[in-house]
Design a protein around this motif. Structure first.
Motif, PDB file in Angstrom:
ATOM      1  N   THR A   1       5.128  16.598 -14.869  1.00 47.89           N
ATOM      2  CA  THR A   1       6.252  17.447 -14.421  1.00 47.89           C
ATOM      3  C   THR A   1       6.789  18.298 -15.477  1.00 47.89           C
ATOM      4  N   ILE A   2       6.760  19.501 -15.551  1.00 46.40           N
ATOM      5  CA  ILE A   2       7.162  20.308 -16.709  1.00 46.40           C
ATOM      6  C   ILE A   2       8.290  21.047 -16.631  1.00 46.40           C
ATOM      7  N   GLY A   3       9.092  21.146 -15.346  1.00 50.62           N
ATOM      8  CA  GLY A   3      10.062  21.853 -15.300  1.00 50.62           C
ATOM      9  C   GLY A   3      10.554  21.929 -13.892  1.00 50.62           C
ATOM     10  N   MET A   4      11.810  22.833 -13.561  1.00 52.74           N
ATOM     11  CA  MET A   4      12.409  22.876 -12.327  1.00 52.74           C
ATOM     12  C   MET A   4      12.508  24.353 -12.050  1.00 52.74           C
ATOM     13  N   ALA A   5      12.533  24.667 -10.920  1.00 52.70           N
ATOM     14  CA  ALA A   5      12.548  26.081  -9.938  1.00 52.70           C
ATOM     15  C   ALA A   5      13.729  25.865  -9.243  1.00 52.70           C
ATOM     16  N   ASP A   6      14.677  26.636  -9.265  1.00 55.15           N
ATOM     17  CA  ASP A   6      15.870  26.491  -7.876  1.00 55.15           C
ATOM     18  C   ASP A   6      16.127  27.831  -7.401  1.00 55.15           C
ATOM     19  N   LEU A   7      16.277  27.606  -6.135  1.00 54.38           N
ATOM     20  CA  LEU A   7      17.137  28.903  -5.342  1.00 54.38           C
ATOM     21  C   LEU A   7      18.249  28.352  -5.129  1.00 54.38           C
ATOM     22  N   PHE A   8      19.624  29.270  -5.325  1.00 54.49           N
ATOM     23  CA  PHE A   8      20.927  28.546  -5.083  1.00 54.49           C
ATOM     24  C   PHE A   8      21.586  29.676  -4.633  1.00 54.49           C
TER      25      PHE A   8
ATOM     26  N   LEU B   1       5.361  31.531  -7.346  1.00 54.60           N
ATOM     27  CA  LEU B   1       5.318  30.817  -6.199  1.00 54.60           C
ATOM     28  C   LEU B   1       6.615  30.843  -5.380  1.00 54.60           C
ATOM     29  N   LEU B   2       7.798  30.471  -6.121  1.00 52.82           N
ATOM     30  CA  LEU B   2       8.977  30.490  -5.364  1.00 52.82           C
ATOM     31  C   LEU B   2       9.488  31.761  -4.734  1.00 52.82           C
ATOM     32  N   CYS B   3       9.119  32.790  -5.327  1.00 50.20           N
ATOM     33  CA  CYS B   3       9.591  34.108  -4.766  1.00 50.20           C
ATOM     34  C   CYS B   3       8.477  34.405  -3.518  1.00 50.20           C
ATOM     35  N   ASP B   4       7.303  34.065  -3.692  1.00 45.52           N
ATOM     36  CA  ASP B   4       6.423  34.160  -2.491  1.00 45.52           C
ATOM     37  C   ASP B   4       6.885  33.443  -1.283  1.00 45.52           C
ATOM     38  N   TYR B   5       7.421  32.227  -1.528  1.00 41.15           N
ATOM     39  CA  TYR B   5       7.915  31.199  -0.668  1.00 41.15           C
ATOM     40  C   TYR B   5       9.298  31.813   0.082  1.00 41.15           C
ATOM     41  N   ALA B   6      10.077  32.069  -0.885  1.00 36.22           N
ATOM     42  CA  ALA B   6      11.426  32.697  -0.327  1.00 36.22           C
ATOM     43  C   ALA B   6      11.206  34.033   0.458  1.00 36.22           C
ATOM     44  N   LEU B   7      10.370  34.904  -0.007  1.00 37.55           N
ATOM     45  CA  LEU B   7      10.124  36.256   0.698  1.00 37.55           C
ATOM     46  C   LEU B   7       9.385  36.062   1.854  1.00 37.55           C
TER      47      LEU B   7
ATOM     48  N   PHE C   1       8.385  32.919   3.557  1.00 42.85           N
ATOM     49  CA  PHE C   1       8.607  31.827   4.549  1.00 42.85           C
ATOM     50  C   PHE C   1       9.948  31.747   4.808  1.00 42.85           C
ATOM     51  N   LEU C   2      11.079  31.893   4.026  1.00 38.74           N
ATOM     52  CA  LEU C   2      12.313  31.822   4.158  1.00 38.74           C
ATOM     53  C   LEU C   2      12.792  33.300   4.858  1.00 38.74           C
ATOM     54  N   HIS C   3      12.019  34.518   4.469  1.00 41.14           N
ATOM     55  CA  HIS C   3      12.346  35.544   5.146  1.00 41.14           C
ATOM     56  C   HIS C   3      13.548  36.489   4.315  1.00 41.14           C
ATOM     57  N   LEU C   4      13.700  35.984   3.184  1.00 36.55           N
ATOM     58  CA  LEU C   4      14.820  36.539   2.313  1.00 36.55           C
ATOM     59  C   LEU C   4      14.478  37.812   1.958  1.00 36.55           C
ATOM     60  N   HIS C   5      15.549  38.656   1.736  1.00 37.42           N
ATOM     61  CA  HIS C   5      15.160  40.294   1.356  1.00 37.42           C
ATOM     62  C   HIS C   5      15.303  40.295   0.153  1.00 37.42           C
ATOM     63  N   GLN C   6      16.167  39.523  -0.650  1.00 33.63           N
ATOM     64  CA  GLN C   6      16.249  39.843  -2.221  1.00 33.63           C
ATOM     65  C   GLN C   6      16.686  38.407  -2.789  1.00 33.63           C
ATOM     66  N   ILE C   7      15.843  38.392  -3.852  1.00 35.50           N
ATOM     67  CA  ILE C   7      16.123  37.253  -5.021  1.00 35.50           C
ATOM     68  C   ILE C   7      16.822  37.740  -6.186  1.00 35.50           C
ATOM     69  N   TYR C   8      17.869  37.205  -6.745  1.00 32.03           N
ATOM     70  CA  TYR C   8      18.490  37.774  -8.120  1.00 32.03           C
ATOM     71  C   TYR C   8      18.627  36.747  -8.928  1.00 32.03           C
ATOM     72  N   ALA C   9      18.739  37.069 -10.204  1.00 29.23           N
ATOM     73  CA  ALA C   9      18.812  36.198 -11.386  1.00 29.23           C
ATOM     74  C   ALA C   9      19.923  37.188 -12.559  1.00 29.23           C
ATOM     75  N   TYR C  10      20.819  36.002 -13.049  1.00 29.50           N
ATOM     76  CA  TYR C  10      21.744  36.440 -14.027  1.00 29.50           C
ATOM     77  C   TYR C  10      20.896  35.936 -15.333  1.00 29.50           C
ATOM     78  N   VAL C  11      20.529  36.887 -16.326  1.00 23.21           N
ATOM     79  CA  VAL C  11      19.851  36.846 -17.462  1.00 23.21           C
ATOM     80  C   VAL C  11      20.526  37.193 -18.591  1.00 23.21           C
ATOM     81  N   PRO C  12      20.884  36.337 -19.776  1.00 19.78           N
ATOM     82  CA  PRO C  12      21.515  36.698 -20.838  1.00 19.78           C
ATOM     83  C   PRO C  12      20.729  37.711 -21.492  1.00 19.78           C
ATOM     84  N   GLU C  13      21.403  38.772 -22.122  1.00 18.03           N
ATOM     85  CA  GLU C  13      20.706  40.157 -22.422  1.00 18.03           C
ATOM     86  C   GLU C  13      19.892  39.849 -23.508  1.00 18.03           C
ATOM     87  N   ASP C  14      20.167  38.749 -24.369  1.00 20.91           N
ATOM     88  CA  ASP C  14      19.053  38.310 -25.646  1.00 20.91           C
ATOM     89  C   ASP C  14      17.986  37.239 -25.197  1.00 20.91           C
TER      90      ASP C  14
END
Length: 184
Positions: A74-81, A112-118, A120-133
């Motif tokens: 197990t090398i990490g985690m992916a979240d939808l929130f 993979l997460l976006c493919d599933y969300a868009l 299978f879940l039929h989401l229209h938008q996936i967003y992220a807040y990313v530190p500028e640096d």
């Protein structure tokens, strides 16, 4: 299968992930990115794992563990929130353990997460807040078709200074063709 490719697999959180979650969630070097201000107890993480069996529509969130197929680690985690099924959008975030970074696992996991969300879940938008640096995350999201939609000044506080945050999103329809061709 929708949540895996030749290299990685995204899977539900299991009780056997407790010690891994305990290690990663209590790593204070990444707390600022996730807005964590205190450590998690094993008890709280056990309760979280129990509650994670609810589906994303009930709970508004989905955490998936990232497994590397070549070594069964197990090398990490992916979240939808903050999943909002009415407006068909959700936030996303990825964590990859330091020893597995810079090998394309985050990009593959996000794809993979976006493919599933868009699809299978039929989401229209996936967003992220990313530190500028956080240039690696910005590159990864851009490669997956995300575009910068805005900037929030002085959003994150760490080490006696503030950091701007970029708002990035992937819109189904507009950027999806690019997402499919670059990430999958």
């Amino acid at each position: 299968m929708m949540l895996e490719n030749d290299t990685i697999k995204l899977r539900a959180v299991e009780p056997t992930d407790l010690e891994t979650l305990y290690k990663w969630e209590n790593d204070s070097s990444v707390w600022a990115a996730g807005c964590t201000v205190s450590p998690y107890s094993r008890y709280n993480l056990k309760e979280y794992i129990k509650k994670s069996s609810k589906n994303i529509i009930e709970s508004g969130e989905l955490r998936l563990m990232i497994d590397c197929k070549s070594n069964n680690q197990t090398i990490g985690m992916a979240d939808l929130f903050d999943c909002d099924m009415f407006h068909r959008r959700a936030g996303t975030g990825i964590f990859v353990a330091p020893e597995y970074r810079n090998h394309g696992f985050a990009t593959q996991s996000m794809a993979l997460l976006c493919d599933y969300a868009l699809k299978f879940l039929h989401l229209h938008q996936i967003y992220a807040y990313v530190p500028e640096d956080n240039k690696p995350s910005i590159r990864m999201l851009t490669k997956c078709g995300f575009q910068q939609r805005g900037l929030i000044p002085d959003w994150l506080y760490s080490a006696n200074s503030y950091t701007n945050v970029l708002i990035m999103s992937l819109l189904y329809g507009r950027a999806f063709a690019r997402f499919n061709s670059t990430c999958l």
